[in-house]
Design a protein around this motif. Structure first.
Motif, PDB file in Angstrom:
ATOM      1  N   THR A 159       1.330   9.587  -9.183  1.00 17.21           N
ATOM      2  CA  THR A 159       1.606  10.527  -8.138  1.00 17.21           C
ATOM      3  C   THR A 159       2.332  10.068  -7.006  1.00 17.21           C
ATOM      4  O   THR A 159       2.240   9.198  -6.619  1.00 17.21           O
ATOM      5  N   GLY A 160       2.896  11.037  -6.246  1.00 14.36           N
ATOM      6  CA  GLY A 160       3.648  10.574  -5.061  1.00 14.36           C
ATOM      7  C   GLY A 160       2.501  10.286  -3.811  1.00 14.36           C
ATOM      8  O   GLY A 160       2.609   9.663  -2.983  1.00 14.36           O
ATOM      9  N   GLU A 161       1.512  11.169  -3.932  1.00 14.68           N
ATOM     10  CA  GLU A 161       0.456  10.892  -3.011  1.00 14.68           C
ATOM     11  C   GLU A 161      -0.068   9.370  -3.077  1.00 14.68           C
ATOM     12  O   GLU A 161      -0.433   8.603  -2.387  1.00 14.68           O
ATOM     13  N   ASP A 162      -0.229   9.072  -4.447  1.00 19.54           N
ATOM     14  CA  ASP A 162      -0.653   7.663  -4.708  1.00 19.54           C
ATOM     15  C   ASP A 162       0.181   6.526  -4.289  1.00 19.54           C
ATOM     16  O   ASP A 162      -0.168   5.593  -3.722  1.00 19.54           O
ATOM     17  N   LEU A 219       1.796   2.091  -0.353  1.00 18.27           N
ATOM     18  CA  LEU A 219       2.718   1.974   0.701  1.00 18.27           C
ATOM     19  C   LEU A 219       1.927   1.736   2.174  1.00 18.27           C
ATOM     20  O   LEU A 219       2.162   0.717   2.842  1.00 18.27           O
ATOM     21  N   ASP A 220       1.052   2.622   2.295  1.00 19.72           N
ATOM     22  CA  ASP A 220       0.202   2.552   3.637  1.00 19.72           C
ATOM     23  C   ASP A 220      -0.347   1.288   3.519  1.00 19.72           C
ATOM     24  O   ASP A 220      -0.684   0.418   4.666  1.00 19.72           O
ATOM     25  N   ARG A 221      -1.257   1.038   2.488  1.00 24.67           N
ATOM     26  CA  ARG A 221      -1.880  -0.229   2.461  1.00 24.67           C
ATOM     27  C   ARG A 221      -1.000  -1.304   2.621  1.00 24.67           C
ATOM     28  O   ARG A 221      -1.426  -2.687   3.138  1.00 24.67           O
ATOM     29  N   ALA A 251      -1.245  -4.517   5.414  1.00 26.71           N
ATOM     30  CA  ALA A 251      -1.372  -5.636   4.799  1.00 26.71           C
ATOM     31  C   ALA A 251      -0.518  -6.635   5.602  1.00 26.71           C
ATOM     32  O   ALA A 251      -0.920  -7.802   5.667  1.00 26.71           O
ATOM     33  N   SER A 252       0.585  -5.958   5.740  1.00 31.47           N
ATOM     34  CA  SER A 252       1.841  -7.036   6.362  1.00 31.47           C
ATOM     35  C   SER A 252       1.884  -7.013   7.759  1.00 31.47           C
ATOM     36  O   SER A 252       2.643  -7.479   8.320  1.00 31.47           O
ATOM     37  N   ARG A 253       0.794  -6.419   8.215  1.00 31.82           N
ATOM     38  CA  ARG A 253       0.651  -6.291   9.874  1.00 31.82           C
ATOM     39  C   ARG A 253       1.854  -5.537  10.336  1.00 31.82           C
ATOM     40  O   ARG A 253       2.134  -5.821  11.511  1.00 31.82           O
ATOM     41  N   SER A 254       2.150  -4.542   9.799  1.00 31.13           N
ATOM     42  CA  SER A 254       3.522  -4.053  10.510  1.00 31.13           C
ATOM     43  C   SER A 254       2.890  -2.374  10.757  1.00 31.13           C
ATOM     44  O   SER A 254       3.775  -1.343  11.006  1.00 31.13           O
ATOM     45  N   ALA A 255       1.648  -2.187  11.037  1.00 31.81           N
ATOM     46  CA  ALA A 255       1.254  -0.894  11.127  1.00 31.81           C
ATOM     47  C   ALA A 255       1.676  -0.421  12.431  1.00 31.81           C
ATOM     48  O   ALA A 255       1.540   0.976  12.752  1.00 31.81           O
ATOM     49  N   ALA A 276       6.370  -0.717   4.624  1.00 24.79           N
ATOM     50  CA  ALA A 276       6.495  -1.751   3.924  1.00 24.79           C
ATOM     51  C   ALA A 276       8.045  -2.367   3.895  1.00 24.79           C
ATOM     52  O   ALA A 276       8.498  -2.900   2.760  1.00 24.79           O
ATOM     53  N   GLY A 277       8.803  -2.356   4.727  1.00 28.08           N
ATOM     54  CA  GLY A 277      10.020  -2.486   4.796  1.00 28.08           C
ATOM     55  C   GLY A 277      11.172  -1.440   4.177  1.00 28.08           C
ATOM     56  O   GLY A 277      12.424  -1.788   4.182  1.00 28.08           O
ATOM     57  N   ASN A 278      10.675  -0.437   3.764  1.00 28.07           N
ATOM     58  CA  ASN A 278      11.368   0.845   3.651  1.00 28.07           C
ATOM     59  C   ASN A 278      11.472   2.098   4.630  1.00 28.07           C
ATOM     60  O   ASN A 278      10.261   2.295   4.675  1.00 28.07           O
ATOM     61  N   THR A 279      12.475   2.235   5.067  1.00 26.92           N
ATOM     62  CA  THR A 279      12.606   3.391   6.037  1.00 26.92           C
ATOM     63  C   THR A 279      12.834   4.626   5.271  1.00 26.92           C
ATOM     64  O   THR A 279      13.958   4.955   4.599  1.00 26.92           O
ATOM     65  N   LEU A 280      11.885   5.371   5.353  1.00 28.50           N
ATOM     66  CA  LEU A 280      11.924   6.892   4.528  1.00 28.50           C
ATOM     67  C   LEU A 280      12.195   7.876   5.517  1.00 28.50           C
ATOM     68  O   LEU A 280      11.200   7.821   6.659  1.00 28.50           O
ATOM     69  N   SER A 281      12.894   9.008   5.042  1.00 34.28           N
ATOM     70  CA  SER A 281      12.966  10.147   6.000  1.00 34.28           C
ATOM     71  C   SER A 281      11.939  10.902   5.859  1.00 34.28           C
ATOM     72  O   SER A 281      10.823  10.836   5.033  1.00 34.28           O
ATOM     73  N   HIS A 282      11.634  11.707   6.967  1.00 32.75           N
ATOM     74  CA  HIS A 282      10.550  12.708   6.807  1.00 32.75           C
ATOM     75  C   HIS A 282      10.498  13.731   5.769  1.00 32.75           C
ATOM     76  O   HIS A 282       9.333  14.043   5.081  1.00 32.75           O
ATOM     77  N   GLU A 283      11.737  13.990   5.191  1.00 39.57           N
ATOM     78  CA  GLU A 283      11.897  14.731   4.207  1.00 39.57           C
ATOM     79  C   GLU A 283      11.423  14.187   2.828  1.00 39.57           C
ATOM     80  O   GLU A 283      10.673  14.851   2.060  1.00 39.57           O
TER      81      GLU A 283
END
Length: 225
Positions: free
Chosen positions: A125-128, A133-135, A139-143, A151-158
């Motif tokens: 699912t998208g939620e999964d 991606l949050d984890r 893990a990459s210390r980019s919180a 994780a290196g992917n810039t995603l739109s709010h949409e």
């Protein structure tokens, strides 16, 4: 080795590239990679499956959807709704004996398409997907990065909103759910293998390819009866 052909397809928002394998006659498969980094880790594996299907007489296409692969649409401008539209338009162009096979979040693309059947490997699912991606971000210390940087992917709010509510097709029609034995969720069949999408580098699994190609071939044959 099965011939591979480069081609393009048109959808209501433009034109994208795709790879073709095998014959254009008879049933044809649209293959869908998972989103983001998992696509890189599983692409060789999926291409090998499509070559094996071609050797069994089943043709296929592997399209770039808007914002994926070599698409001119940037990842940050991608929308799941556009990816679904492009997939649906491609399925309509290919015709009625068209089947979808997908890996992981690739199962989110075909929900609106008129397909003869769907074969899903470890559908997600998208939620999964967002949870993973949050984890990865932590893990990459980019919180501390932008809330839309995953994780290196810039995603739109949409796109994030699209994914939060996205689920694979679960309605009427031929549907086969396949998972690995390590996955506790229900499936029509489970196979013993390690998840390639978890590995740090792209990899392949030839024994699993042969098992999956036969599984898909037999499943399509049963759907065609």
């Amino acid at each position: 080795m099965t011939a591979l052909r480069f081609d393009t397809y048109d959808w209501s928002g433009g034109r994208e590239a795709m790879l073709r394998f095998g014959s254009d006659a008879g049933p044809i498969v649209i293959a869908a990679l998972p989103l983001f980094e998992e696509a890189n880790r599983t692409r060789q594996f999926l291409v090998t499956i499509l070559r094996a299907l071609a050797a069994l007489g089943i043709g296929s296409v592997l399209p770039d959807l808007p914002g994926t692969g070599e698409s001119i649409v940037a990842t940050g401008e991608a929308r799941l709704r556009d990816q679904r539209t492009a997939y649906t338009d491609l399925a309509q162009y290919l015709g009625r004996n068209t089947y979808g096979i997908s890996i992981r979040s690739g199962a989110l693309f075909d929900t609106d398409a008129a397909l003869a059947g769907r074969w899903q490997l470890s559908a997600q699912t998208g939620e999964d997907l967002l949870r993973e991606l949050d984890r990865a971000r932590v893990a990459s210390r980019s919180a501390q990065a932008s809330e839309t940087d995953y994780a290196g992917n810039t995603l739109s709010h949409e796109m994030l909103a699209d994914l939060r509510d996205a689920t694979p097709h679960a309605g009427a029609g031929h549907l086969r759910g396949v998972r690995l034995e390590s996955d506790p969720r229900e499936a029509d069949v489970k196979y013993a293998a390690s998840p390639l999408w978890r590995r740090s580098e792209p990899d392949n699994d030839i024994p699993l390819v042969q098992i999956i190609a036969r599984d898909i071939s037999h499943w399509i044959a049963s759907c065609e009866r």
